[in-house]
Design a protein around this motif. Structure first.
Motif, PDB file in Angstrom:
ATOM      1  N   LYS A 446      60.287  -9.399  56.791  1.00  0.00           N
ATOM      2  CA  LYS A 446      58.876  -9.527  57.144  1.00  0.00           C
ATOM      3  C   LYS A 446      58.010  -9.272  55.909  1.00  0.00           C
ATOM      4  CE  LYS A 446      58.667  -4.708  58.735  1.00  0.00           C
ATOM      5  NZ  LYS A 446      58.343  -3.839  59.885  1.00  0.00           N
ATOM      6  N   ASN A 447      56.726  -9.511  56.057  1.00  0.00           N
ATOM      7  CA  ASN A 447      55.786  -9.294  54.960  1.00  0.00           C
ATOM      8  C   ASN A 447      55.516  -7.801  54.765  1.00  0.00           C
ATOM      9  OD1 ASN A 447      55.234 -12.021  54.173  1.00  0.00           O
ATOM     10  ND2 ASN A 447      54.006 -12.259  56.047  1.00  0.00           N
ATOM     11  N   ARG A 448      55.043  -7.457  53.559  1.00  0.00           N
ATOM     12  CA  ARG A 448      54.776  -6.057  53.218  1.00  0.00           C
ATOM     13  C   ARG A 448      53.336  -5.665  53.568  1.00  0.00           C
ATOM     14  NH1 ARG A 448      55.962  -5.370  47.052  1.00  0.00           N
ATOM     15  NH2 ARG A 448      55.640  -3.175  47.575  1.00  0.00           N
ATOM     16  N   GLU A 449      52.850  -6.110  54.673  1.00  0.00           N
ATOM     17  CA  GLU A 449      51.452  -5.853  55.019  1.00  0.00           C
ATOM     18  C   GLU A 449      51.177  -4.372  55.233  1.00  0.00           C
ATOM     19  OE1 GLU A 449      50.712  -8.208  58.400  1.00  0.00           O
ATOM     20  OE2 GLU A 449      50.731 -10.125  57.326  1.00  0.00           O
ATOM     21  N   GLU A 450      52.190  -3.646  55.733  1.00  0.00           N
ATOM     22  CA  GLU A 450      51.949  -2.227  56.028  1.00  0.00           C
ATOM     23  C   GLU A 450      51.708  -1.411  54.765  1.00  0.00           C
ATOM     24  OE1 GLU A 450      56.305  -2.651  55.258  1.00  0.00           O
ATOM     25  OE2 GLU A 450      54.780  -3.739  56.410  1.00  0.00           O
ATOM     26  N   SER A 451      52.185  -1.913  53.607  1.00  0.00           N
ATOM     27  CA  SER A 451      51.978  -1.178  52.355  1.00  0.00           C
ATOM     28  C   SER A 451      50.754  -1.668  51.596  1.00  0.00           C
ATOM     29  CB  SER A 451      53.221  -1.307  51.460  1.00  0.00           C
ATOM     30  OG  SER A 451      53.470  -2.677  51.168  1.00  0.00           O
ATOM     31  N   GLY A 452      50.055  -2.640  52.141  1.00  0.00           N
ATOM     32  CA  GLY A 452      48.853  -3.146  51.497  1.00  0.00           C
ATOM     33  C   GLY A 452      49.131  -4.014  50.288  1.00  0.00           C
ATOM     34  N   LYS A 453      50.351  -4.510  50.141  1.00  0.00           N
ATOM     35  CA  LYS A 453      50.709  -5.330  48.981  1.00  0.00           C
ATOM     36  C   LYS A 453      51.281  -6.654  49.455  1.00  0.00           C
ATOM     37  CE  LYS A 453      51.877  -1.296  46.132  1.00  0.00           C
ATOM     38  NZ  LYS A 453      52.937  -0.645  45.341  1.00  0.00           N
ATOM     39  N   ASN A 454      51.217  -7.656  48.546  1.00  0.00           N
ATOM     40  CA  ASN A 454      51.827  -8.940  48.850  1.00  0.00           C
ATOM     41  C   ASN A 454      53.336  -8.844  48.677  1.00  0.00           C
ATOM     42  OD1 ASN A 454      49.329 -10.138  49.311  1.00  0.00           O
ATOM     43  ND2 ASN A 454      49.066 -10.668  47.157  1.00  0.00           N
ATOM     44  N   GLY A 455      54.034  -9.811  49.269  1.00  0.00           N
ATOM     45  CA  GLY A 455      55.468  -9.844  49.089  1.00  0.00           C
ATOM     46  C   GLY A 455      56.225  -9.735  50.397  1.00  0.00           C
ATOM     47  N   THR A 456      57.551  -9.681  50.279  1.00  0.00           N
ATOM     48  CA  THR A 456      58.449  -9.661  51.427  1.00  0.00           C
ATOM     49  C   THR A 456      59.278  -8.384  51.418  1.00  0.00           C
ATOM     50  OG1 THR A 456      58.586 -12.071  51.312  1.00  0.00           O
ATOM     51  CG2 THR A 456      60.249 -10.952  52.629  1.00  0.00           C
ATOM     52  N   LYS A 457      59.607  -7.919  52.625  1.00  0.00           N
ATOM     53  CA  LYS A 457      60.408  -6.714  52.782  1.00  0.00           C
ATOM     54  C   LYS A 457      61.627  -7.040  53.623  1.00  0.00           C
ATOM     55  CE  LYS A 457      60.238  -2.051  54.778  1.00  0.00           C
ATOM     56  NZ  LYS A 457      59.375  -1.059  55.439  1.00  0.00           N
ATOM     57  N   ALA A 458      62.801  -6.879  53.031  1.00  0.00           N
ATOM     58  CA  ALA A 458      64.062  -7.071  53.747  1.00  0.00           C
ATOM     59  C   ALA A 458      64.645  -5.699  54.069  1.00  0.00           C
ATOM     60  CB  ALA A 458      65.036  -7.882  52.917  1.00  0.00           C
ATOM     61  N   LEU A 459      64.987  -5.477  55.330  1.00  0.00           N
ATOM     62  CA  LEU A 459      65.503  -4.177  55.765  1.00  0.00           C
ATOM     63  C   LEU A 459      66.865  -4.369  56.392  1.00  0.00           C
ATOM     64  CD1 LEU A 459      65.292  -1.163  56.481  1.00  0.00           C
ATOM     65  CD2 LEU A 459      64.038  -1.821  58.546  1.00  0.00           C
ATOM     66  N   ILE A 460      67.880  -3.699  55.774  1.00  0.00           N
ATOM     67  CA  ILE A 460      69.240  -3.678  56.336  1.00  0.00           C
ATOM     68  C   ILE A 460      69.479  -2.291  56.882  1.00  0.00           C
ATOM     69  CG2 ILE A 460      71.695  -3.960  55.858  1.00  0.00           C
ATOM     70  CD1 ILE A 460      70.944  -5.729  53.511  1.00  0.00           C
ATOM     71  N   SER A 461      69.891  -2.220  58.154  1.00  0.00           N
ATOM     72  CA  SER A 461      70.159  -0.937  58.788  1.00  0.00           C
ATOM     73  C   SER A 461      71.597  -0.894  59.240  1.00  0.00           C
ATOM     74  CB  SER A 461      69.219  -0.731  59.982  1.00  0.00           C
ATOM     75  OG  SER A 461      69.480   0.488  60.635  1.00  0.00           O
ATOM     76  N   PHE A 462      72.335   0.109  58.750  1.00  0.00           N
ATOM     77  CA  PHE A 462      73.720   0.326  59.150  1.00  0.00           C
ATOM     78  C   PHE A 462      73.767   1.411  60.229  1.00  0.00           C
ATOM     79  CE2 PHE A 462      74.106  -1.358  54.845  1.00  0.00           C
ATOM     80  CZ  PHE A 462      75.035  -2.364  55.022  1.00  0.00           C
ATOM     81  N   PRO A 463      74.680   1.326  61.169  1.00  0.00           N
ATOM     82  CA  PRO A 463      74.733   2.342  62.238  1.00  0.00           C
ATOM     83  C   PRO A 463      75.020   3.729  61.684  1.00  0.00           C
ATOM     84  CG  PRO A 463      76.698   0.955  62.267  1.00  0.00           C
ATOM     85  CD  PRO A 463      75.740   0.328  61.297  1.00  0.00           C
ATOM     86  N   ALA A 464      74.563   4.732  62.428  1.00  0.00           N
ATOM     87  CA  ALA A 464      74.731   6.114  61.990  1.00  0.00           C
ATOM     88  C   ALA A 464      76.218   6.448  61.789  1.00  0.00           C
ATOM     89  CB  ALA A 464      74.131   7.058  63.026  1.00  0.00           C
TER      90      ALA A 464
END
Length: 467
Positions: A446-464
């Motif tokens: 998704k976009n990095r709108e929450e940080s107030g900057k342009n660009g894309t944010k990729a988030l990989i989540s591994f199980p606990a």
């Protein structure tokens, strides 16, 4: 042609609810009406008998009993005729017309002369009478009998009026019950009918319809569950389409590998032979060496396509995500520097080792790094972050300062064969998500709108704990 199940008009639940209750209420009301009419008739008879006995007693004790004028006044008051018989059955006084022959009713005074208030029904001149006879003693004639004759038509009219009135009340109650039952039933059946209509349209392939939810009762909860089910069906349908596309891609890749690898192998062999024959010609030998290398590169590309179309089984071992990510950054370092892209690392030093197929995870990370690099052709910054979230899951985050994701492409990023690049097959992100998913994790972009900057944010989540 076999008719569709929706071509038949089903029995409406509305009628199944209304008819039984209305019929039960109608039977109960009619029975109550008839029983009430019976009780009222008996009650009227008892009242009439009591009133006639009271009148007879009062008249018999009156000193004016032989006065015709008084008897006619009493007749007007009690709406009944009065007849006085002697002990032999002859008429002494009567409020009937003077020419009326009452000799046929001598039997009224026969029998026990000491009993009081004998009651019977008589038919006289085509009219029914209720009669009460009371013995009394007169000064002049001795023993006599006073009879009061009340026409039964008045009592019958009263009884009929009461029964008709009760019947009207009963009918009104039945109709009111039917209306109330209809209104109550509609509050139940209307949402069910609406839901049935939606299911029919969905069964015909229109997945845009949704059940209308009004309230949080059982029917409202049913509508919410139904809408949730439709969303899941759409998601499953989407996954099925993607799976079919991937299966097609796998078949295409296998076919291409079979058709291309054989001639490539032959070309490579001929190139190696020619390379040996051109040892005395260094420039030509160098050219053929480049040819062999390009053939090897084509072979690797084909193998990569096959691997992406079919990730295959995982070779799980415990690895530290920081170490795996560092290896990818080291490989991409020179290429990123050449494009004036700065690298920033925010690694958590307390990451646990997790079970993963390191090579496949590297291919996912490498694909995300290349996407970030392509999004910043004039340079920029990539931030690599690792951390443990509140649920003890390990997260790997890759952020760039590129242009970000446009709204039209956001929902299609992970679809097979969708790409915004002029080159590429559009399988990278789809296969990357698939690899992370079979590791038990998730991949979002998704976009990095929450940080107030342009660009894309990729988030990989591994199980606990790598479970």
């Amino acid at each position: 042609m076999r008719p569709s199940v929706f071509s038949f008009k089903p029995k409406r639940i509305l009628y199944r609810i209304i008819l039984p209750f209305t019929l039960l209420f109608a039977i109960t009301s009619i029975f109550s009406w008839l029983f009430s009419a019976y009780l009222i008739t008996r009650y009227l008879d008892q009242i009439l008998k009591s009133q006639m006995e009271q009148v007879a007693s009062a008249v018999s004790k009156s000193s004016y009993i032989l006065n015709p004028a008084v008897l006619y006044q009493i007749k007007e008051i009690i709406k009944s005729d009065i007849v006085l018989f002697d002990k032999d059955g002859r008429t002494i006084r009567s409020t009937f017309p003077t020419d009326t022959d009452l000799s046929a009713f001598r039997f009224l005074i026969q029998g026990d002369k000491n009993r009081d208030f004998e009651e019977m029904d008589l038919n006289f001149n085509g009219e029914q009478y209720r009669t009460v006879i009371n013995p009394l003693v007169l000064t002049d004639t001795g023993l006599a009998f006073l009879s009061i004759w009340m026409p039964k038509r008045d009592m019958a009219q009263l009884r009929t009026g009461i029964i008709i009135g009760l019947g009207c009340i009963c009918l009104f109650g039945i109709l009111t019950m039917a209306v109330i039952a209809y209104i109550i039933a509609r509050t139940i059946t209307a949402p069910v009918e609406a839901l049935a209509g939606v299911t029919e349209k969905i069964a015909l392939g229109d997945f845009t319809k949704r059940a209308e939810v009004n309230g949080i009762d059982e029917i409202g909860r049913l509508g919410i569950s139904f809408n949730h089910m439709i969303d899941q069906v759409k998601a499953f349908e989407k996954q099925l389409v993607e799976s079919e596309k991937l299966a097609t891609a796998g078949q295409m890749a296998a076919g291409l590998a079979h058709e291309i690898r054989n001639p490539l192998t032959s070309i490579k062999m001929f190139g190696q032979v020619l390379q040996k024959r051109l040892k005395d010609r260094p420039e030509d030998e160098k050219t053929f060496l480049l040819l062999v290398k390009e053939i090897d590169r084509l072979d690797r590309i084909i193998q990569e396509i096959i691997d992406r179309a079919n990730p295959g089984k995982l070779h799980l071992e415990k690895h530290n995500p920081n170490k795996v990510l560092n290896e990818v950054i080291d490989i991409a370092g020179q290429s990123l520097n050449a494009q004036h892209i700065k690298v920033q690392k925010n690694f958590s030093p307390h990451l646990p080792e997790i079970l993963m197929d390191a090579e496949k995870i590297k291919s996912v990370l490498w694909n995300l790094v290349l996407n970030a690099k392509d999004a910043m052709p004039k340079g920029g910054e990539i931030i690599f972050t690792t951390r443990i979230n509140a649920n003890d899951a390990v997260e790997v985050i890759i952020e760039d300062s590129g242009l970000g994701i446009d709204v039209e492409s956001e929902e299609r990023l992970f679809q097979p064969f969708f790409t915004t690049k002029p080159e590429g097959m559009g399988l990278g992100l789809n296969i990357s998500r698939k690899i992370i998913k079979i590791h038990g994790g998730s991949l979002t972009l998704k976009n990095r709108e929450e940080s107030g900057k342009n660009g894309t944010k990729a988030l990989i989540s591994f199980p606990a704990k790598g479970e």
